[in-house]
Design a protein around this motif. Structure first.
Motif, PDB file in Angstrom:
ATOM      1  N   GLU A 130       0.815  -1.207   0.000  1.00 28.83           N
ATOM      2  CA  GLU A 130       0.000   0.000   0.000  1.00 28.83           C
ATOM      3  C   GLU A 130       0.856   1.268   0.000  1.00 28.83           C
ATOM      4  O   GLU A 130       0.508   2.267  -0.645  1.00 28.83           O
ATOM      5  N   ASP A 131       2.013   1.228   0.665  1.00 30.91           N
ATOM      6  CA  ASP A 131       2.916   2.380   0.649  1.00 30.91           C
ATOM      7  C   ASP A 131       3.552   2.554  -0.730  1.00 30.91           C
ATOM      8  O   ASP A 131       3.724   3.684  -1.212  1.00 30.91           O
ATOM      9  N   GLU A 134       1.135   4.202  -3.181  1.00 30.76           N
ATOM     10  CA  GLU A 134       1.037   5.646  -2.961  1.00 30.76           C
ATOM     11  C   GLU A 134       2.250   6.375  -3.529  1.00 30.76           C
ATOM     12  O   GLU A 134       2.114   7.444  -4.131  1.00 30.76           O
ATOM     13  N   ARG A 135       3.422   5.786  -3.382  1.00 32.61           N
ATOM     14  CA  ARG A 135       4.631   6.438  -3.896  1.00 32.61           C
ATOM     15  C   ARG A 135       4.635   6.485  -5.424  1.00 32.61           C
ATOM     16  O   ARG A 135       5.121   7.456  -6.022  1.00 32.61           O
ATOM     17  N   GLN A 137       1.871   6.616  -7.251  1.00 35.56           N
ATOM     18  CA  GLN A 137       0.863   7.631  -7.552  1.00 35.56           C
ATOM     19  C   GLN A 137       1.445   9.037  -7.472  1.00 35.56           C
ATOM     20  O   GLN A 137       1.158   9.895  -8.310  1.00 35.56           O
ATOM     21  N   GLN A 138       2.294   9.270  -6.460  1.00 31.27           N
ATOM     22  CA  GLN A 138       2.837  10.609  -6.215  1.00 31.27           C
ATOM     23  C   GLN A 138       4.095  10.902  -7.026  1.00 31.27           C
ATOM     24  O   GLN A 138       4.607  12.020  -6.976  1.00 31.27           O
ATOM     25  N   GLY A 301      -7.614   6.122  -4.406  1.00 32.17           N
ATOM     26  CA  GLY A 301      -6.450   5.900  -3.561  1.00 32.17           C
ATOM     27  C   GLY A 301      -6.051   4.452  -3.578  1.00 32.17           C
ATOM     28  O   GLY A 301      -6.753   3.584  -4.072  1.00 32.17           O
ATOM     29  N   GLY A 302      -4.858   4.146  -2.969  1.00 36.85           N
ATOM     30  CA  GLY A 302      -4.351   2.797  -2.914  1.00 36.85           C
ATOM     31  C   GLY A 302      -4.733   2.122  -1.637  1.00 36.85           C
ATOM     32  O   GLY A 302      -4.263   1.085  -1.322  1.00 36.85           O
TER      33      GLY A 302
END
Length: 302
Positions: A130-131, A134-135, A137-138, A301-302
């Motif tokens: 999950e982290d 997000e990384r 995505q960003q 979101g993830g």
């Protein structure tokens, strides 16, 4: 405002130290301090609070840092695109991976890519799925390798399923289950478990399988890395749940297969925007085209 000034700010923010930042940027500290002070005058705000013990970002610095990183990334991307147009792959390749990835021999793939594209700066970060989503995505990571329960799709990115597999129970030699080749989950109800932290994808796949079997279990040790999990299992402090294709890394532990085993799916993901030349080249080395995605892009979101 110059890109070099932004690099200095990012280096100080990451090291919390002007001396180490100057060493990282290969410049004398007085020059780095002078350029940051010049930038602060231009902005009309202090970016750092300096004391005898520590250096930390001011609220203005916190606001400036993400934009500075984006500007530096954009400049690097522009250089990489120009080089790619001339047939040269360069720039950065930031990869993330769960510790138990097995669908790809990542160290071997990175070595081969490095030998072929020596102008690319490669970095690797290990973490929870999950982290890593997000990384990506960003924009902090170009590519990531995940392990997710069936039915869970990474959102806000593109990607492809790599492999499906099952989890197995892992026990210490001499454990009562060590003589069994295959058991059902309810046989594990009275065991103490070593598992990944609650809420992470690595844990969810086990929790869902036990819930579906109507089995309650106790997770006494929540660990982020399989190596540390194995050390606790060796001491007889609990049993673990790991991917069947990964447990060969611990030949001294006994593997117990499960009749109603939890399943997991490995994915590779990348940005829903155009990947960098280096990321595109690395995916191509895995016989993957960024245009061929089995994960629909989404703003979720993830």
């Amino acid at each position: 405002m110059e890109l070099q000034q932004m690099r200095y700010v990012v280096a100080v923010a990451e090291t919390s130290n002007f001396t180490r930042a100057a060493e990282q940027c290969r410049v004398v500290q007085s020059a780095l301090s002078h350029q940051i002070a010049r930038l602060e005058r231009e902005l009309g705000a202090k970016l750092f609070e300096r004391t005898s013990r520590r250096v930390r970002l001011t609220p203005a610095g916190e606001a400036f840092l993400p934009a500075a990183r984006q500007a530096l990334d954009a400049a690097d991307r522009a250089r990489a695109e120009v080089a790619a147009a001339a047939g040269e792959i360069r720039g950065r390749l930031a990869i993330g991976a769960i510790p138990t990835v097995v669908a790809v021999d990542l160290p071997a793939a990175l070595k081969e890519f490095h030998l072929r594209h020596r102008q690319v700066r490669i970095s690797l970060r290990s973490g929870a799925s999950e982290d890593l989503i997000e990384r990506v995505q960003q924009g902090g990571l170009d590519i990531a390798f995940l392990g997710l329960p069936p039915g869970v799709r990474p959102k806000g990115v593109r990607g492809r399923e790599l492999a499906r597999g099952e989890l197995v129970a892992v026990v210490a030699p001499g454990h009562p289950l060590a003589d069994d080749d295959r058991v059902e989950l309810h046989r594990l109800a009275d065991e103490s478990f070593v598992d990944f932290p609650a809420g992470t994808a690595g844990r969810v796949q086990s929790d869902e399988a036990f819930a579906a079997a109507g089995v309650r279990r106790e997770v006494a040790f929540e660990i982020s890395t399989p190596d540390f999990m194995a050390r606790l299992i060796r001491q007889g402090l609990g049993i673990g749940m790991l991917p069947a294709a990964f447990v060969s890394a611990f030949p001294d532990l006994h593997v117990v297969r499960l009749s109603d085993a939890p399943a997991r799916i490995e994915h590779v993901i990348w940005s829903r925007f155009q990947p960098s030349p280096a990321a595109t080249a690395f995916l191509a080395a895995l016989d993957i085209s960024p245009a061929d995605s089995s994960t629909p892009p989404s703003n979720g979101g993830g």
